[in-house]
Design an enzyme around this catalytic site. Structure first.
Site, PDB file in Angstrom:
ATOM      1  N   GLY A  27      56.399  36.801  20.520  1.00  0.00           N
ATOM      2  CA  GLY A  27      55.347  36.199  19.713  1.00  0.00           C
ATOM      3  C   GLY A  27      53.996  36.387  20.372  1.00  0.00           C
ATOM      4  N   THR A  28      53.974  36.239  21.674  1.00  0.00           N
ATOM      5  CA  THR A  28      52.717  36.404  22.413  1.00  0.00           C
ATOM      6  C   THR A  28      52.144  37.805  22.210  1.00  0.00           C
ATOM      7  OG1 THR A  28      53.305  34.769  24.077  1.00  0.00           O
ATOM      8  CG2 THR A  28      51.699  36.426  24.735  1.00  0.00           C
ATOM      9  N   ASN A  77      53.066  24.323  17.651  1.00  0.00           N
ATOM     10  CA  ASN A  77      54.224  24.261  18.537  1.00  0.00           C
ATOM     11  C   ASN A  77      54.336  22.941  19.282  1.00  0.00           C
ATOM     12  OD1 ASN A  77      51.808  25.532  19.626  1.00  0.00           O
ATOM     13  ND2 ASN A  77      52.899  25.578  21.565  1.00  0.00           N
ATOM     14  N   CYS A 120      51.159  17.972  34.700  1.00  0.00           N
ATOM     15  CA  CYS A 120      51.978  18.236  35.867  1.00  0.00           C
ATOM     16  C   CYS A 120      53.004  19.324  35.677  1.00  0.00           C
ATOM     17  CB  CYS A 120      52.666  16.960  36.311  1.00  0.00           C
ATOM     18  SG  CYS A 120      51.569  16.027  37.356  1.00  0.00           S
ATOM     19  N   GLN A 177      56.830  28.972  14.848  1.00  0.00           N
ATOM     20  CA  GLN A 177      57.535  27.688  14.777  1.00  0.00           C
ATOM     21  C   GLN A 177      58.038  27.383  13.367  1.00  0.00           C
ATOM     22  OE1 GLN A 177      58.368  25.768  17.299  1.00  0.00           O
ATOM     23  NE2 GLN A 177      57.210  26.816  18.897  1.00  0.00           N
ATOM     24  N   THR A 188      60.273  52.487  24.225  1.00  0.00           N
ATOM     25  CA  THR A 188      61.601  52.542  23.613  1.00  0.00           C
ATOM     26  C   THR A 188      61.972  51.182  23.028  1.00  0.00           C
ATOM     27  OG1 THR A 188      62.278  54.253  25.147  1.00  0.00           O
ATOM     28  CG2 THR A 188      64.040  53.046  24.046  1.00  0.00           C
TER      29      THR A 188
END
Lengths: 399, 212
Positions: A71-72, A152, A333, A187, A245
């Protein structure tokens, strides 16, 4: 100990029916689709078939799909690829503050390094972007609008088809082919139909890992006639727009996964919505000082995102983990940047609310018993962490 | 942060068993019903906006000036909770540290007793030594020994996170050469952006000093 996986927005397990169709391409049918022999032809046929199958569901032509690694990558190719290829037409882009980082950071790169101007639309307090906002932001030199179909983190569903309509009308009035409209629908694949005509989109991103398909494979739909500049160079694959490929097994698996989730949309949504609502209402009823992030009903059937005031998300996530419940948090965090969720901050919430957010995302395997187990486990853990916290967040943030 | 960061065993649990033990079974935390008046010093550091806030309540024996009791409350992640819990044990064990000993307690000492912490967590989540020094000053203030109050040897740059010029120096030495990287290590200015120009100036200063 129970094992309750509630992190389906991060990734989904592979559907066994998907694995089954992938296996031959990981074993005997290992050919390179570019090879000019029987094994190569076998692999090429498999990709062609997968492409046709996905295209049919999207209401697109097979030659309008590009297979990518994720997706990125699809988001990057849509944003960077379109903007760079069309910058002579204009250098203004529109997006929202709550996009996935794959869009947001690509856009910010264009703004910082390549001389583009960007309008970042702010969502309302519930996480919604309106078509009117987009209409007001459109300029003579706007070439691309990118708004995600469903968020998301907080699950909010955006009015994509209405936004697409606004953009189409603008183009008609001006008598030109731009700006184009991209949506990241990763999503949304399991929850609503994704017909590109009905959504009025020109570019659309989906990926395998959120739909019970394989990781490492994505699709970018590119409407015929739209020019992109590739991000990679070195081969004729995917019309030279995405050389390398092909991940044959992944592509075959993604097609099967997409058929399966899109064939089961209504049934799965109807099953999950009551479970989602039970979890939301259960938490609100049993735990004081909590806030639901994102619109109450215009949200994905599987998304629950709650801020627990006075405590920090990572601590709660780890306490739940020890009880066999797997969730995620917008707390700083667990992020590499140490900044809390940009999405929850964009809703106008202060840092302390973002730090205390926890996301549960339901899926195929989620049962009523799982929800009951979470509702039984969560309150004492929240109470324990609150008892060791010195913070008392102002009530105006959770009333 | 690409996605909401996911639960990921290898990442979450590079916490050691000692960290986990203190996280799941924190020692000496201040119960809500506790009587604050039985303590003769308090200290505070951080703010929830930075992601960590810590308050400590300390009881000092006026004749020996040893710490006989040390309780705390923390808003923060697993390592923030565990490191505070460990510090509370360290200052009270073996009859309690003297205030002068306690003043020397360093984040590195706490981390060592915990068996280590993820690098990324160290600078931002080990705050207890700062709260402890705040409480020590408070004790001297309340007992009239104002000559013993030590203004931090280093200058506090951000009143909210209590990050000092020395913290910034260490961050720069650690390779953080931009304000973003220094913030990742120290959280300076996250709850208090007004100090950022001063931080930028210091980063430039230390960069030139050490890296030319």
């Amino acid at each position: 100990m129970p094992s309750v996986y509630l992190d389906h927005a991060a990734t989904t397990p592979l559907d066994p029916r998907v694995l089954e169709v992938m296996l031959p391409y990981l074993k005997d049918r290992f050919g390179n689709p570019s090879s000019f022999h029987t094994l190569g032809k076998q692999a090429k046929d498999a990709i062609d078939e997968a492409r046709s199958s996905i295209a049919e569901i999207l209401g697109a032509r097979p030659d309008e799909l590009l297979f990518t690694s994720s997706g990125t990558e699809s988001d990057n190719l849509a944003v960077l690829g379109y903007a760079r290829a069309n910058q002579k037409t204009g250098k203004h882009l529109i997006t929202s503050l709550i996009e996935h980082h794959a869009v947001l950071e690509a856009v910010m790169h264009l703004e910082k390094k390549e001389g583009f101007q960007v309008t970042y639309l702010s969502p309302d307090k519930e996480g919604l972007i309106t078509p009117e906002q987009v209409a007001r932001a459109l300029r003579e030199d706007t070439i691309l609008v990118s708004i995600m179909a469903a968020n998301n983190e907080i699950g909010t569903i955006q009015p994509i088809s209405e936004i697409g309509n606004v953009i189409q009308k603008f183009r008609q009035e001006k008598g030109r082919a731009w700006p184009v409209f991209h949506t990241d629908a990763c999503q949304a694949t399991g929850f609503f139909p994704l017909n590109v005509e009905k959504l009025h989109v020109d570019l659309l991103t989906i990926n395998g890992s959120k739909m019970y398909g394989p990781k490492g494979v994505g699709v970018l739909y590119v409407k015929r006639g739209i020019k992109l500049q590739p991000l990679l160079f070195g081969g004729p694959q995917e019309r030279g727009l995405r050389p390398g490929t092909e991940h044959v097994a992944g592509i075959v698996g993604m097609a099967r996964a997409f058929e399966l989730v899109q064939g089961d949309l209504q049934h799965e949504s109807e099953r999950l919505i009551p479970l989602r609502d039970e979890l939301i209402e259960g938490i609100i009823k049993t735990i004081p000082k909590v806030r639901l992030n994102g619109h109450r009903t215009k949200r994905l059937p599987n998304n629950v995102n709650i801020s627990f005031m006075d405590i920090e998300g990572e601590a709660l996530l780890l306490y739940l983990d020890a009880a066999g419940i797997f969730s995620s948090t917008g707390s700083a965090c667990t992020s590499a940047s140490l900044d809390p969720s940009h999405v929850i901050l964009a809703l106008g919430m202060p840092y302390e609310v973002a730090h205390g957010s926890l996301r549960f995302t339901l899926g195929h395997a989620t049962t009523k018993e799982d929800i009951a187990y979470v509702l039984e486990t969560l309150p004492p853990l929240v109470a324990k962490l609150r008892s060791i916290s010195p913070v008392r967040v102002d009530e105006k943030y959770f009333r | 942060m690409a996605d909401v960061s996911s639960r990921d065993k290898t990442q979450s649990w590079f916490y050691t068993d000692i960290v986990k033990d203190h996280f799941f079974h924190p020692r000496n935390f201040m119960h809500e019903q506790a009587d604050e008046t039985q303590y003769n010093a308090i200290g505070k550091v951080g703010s929830p906006a930075c992601g960590d806030e810590l308050r400590v309540w300390m009881k000092v024996d006026p004749t020996t000036e040893r710490i006989t009791d040390f309780h705390w409350r923390t808003f923060g992640c697993g390592s923030a909770i565990a490191s505070t819990s460990m510090a509370s044990v360290m200052v009270t064990e073996n009859g309690g540290m003297t205030l002068e000993q306690a003043r020397q307690l360093k984040p590195q000492d706490i981390m060592e007793r915990l068996g280590g912490l993820p690098q990324r967590k160290f600078h931002c989540s080990v705050l207890c030594d700062k709260a402890l020094r705040d409480a020590i000053n408070d004790y001297y203030r309340r007992s009239g020994q104002t000559d013993k109050i030590l203004v931090e040897a280093f200058r506090i740059i951000d009143q909210v996170s209590k990050v000092t010029d020395h913290d910034i120096e260490e961050a720069v030495l650690d390779g953080a050469h931009t304000i973003e990287l220094v913030q990742q290590k120290t959280k300076v200015g996250i709850g208090n952006p007004s100090c950022l120009p001063a931080v930028e100036e210091l980063i430039r200063f230390y960069k030139e000093k050490y890296f030319g």
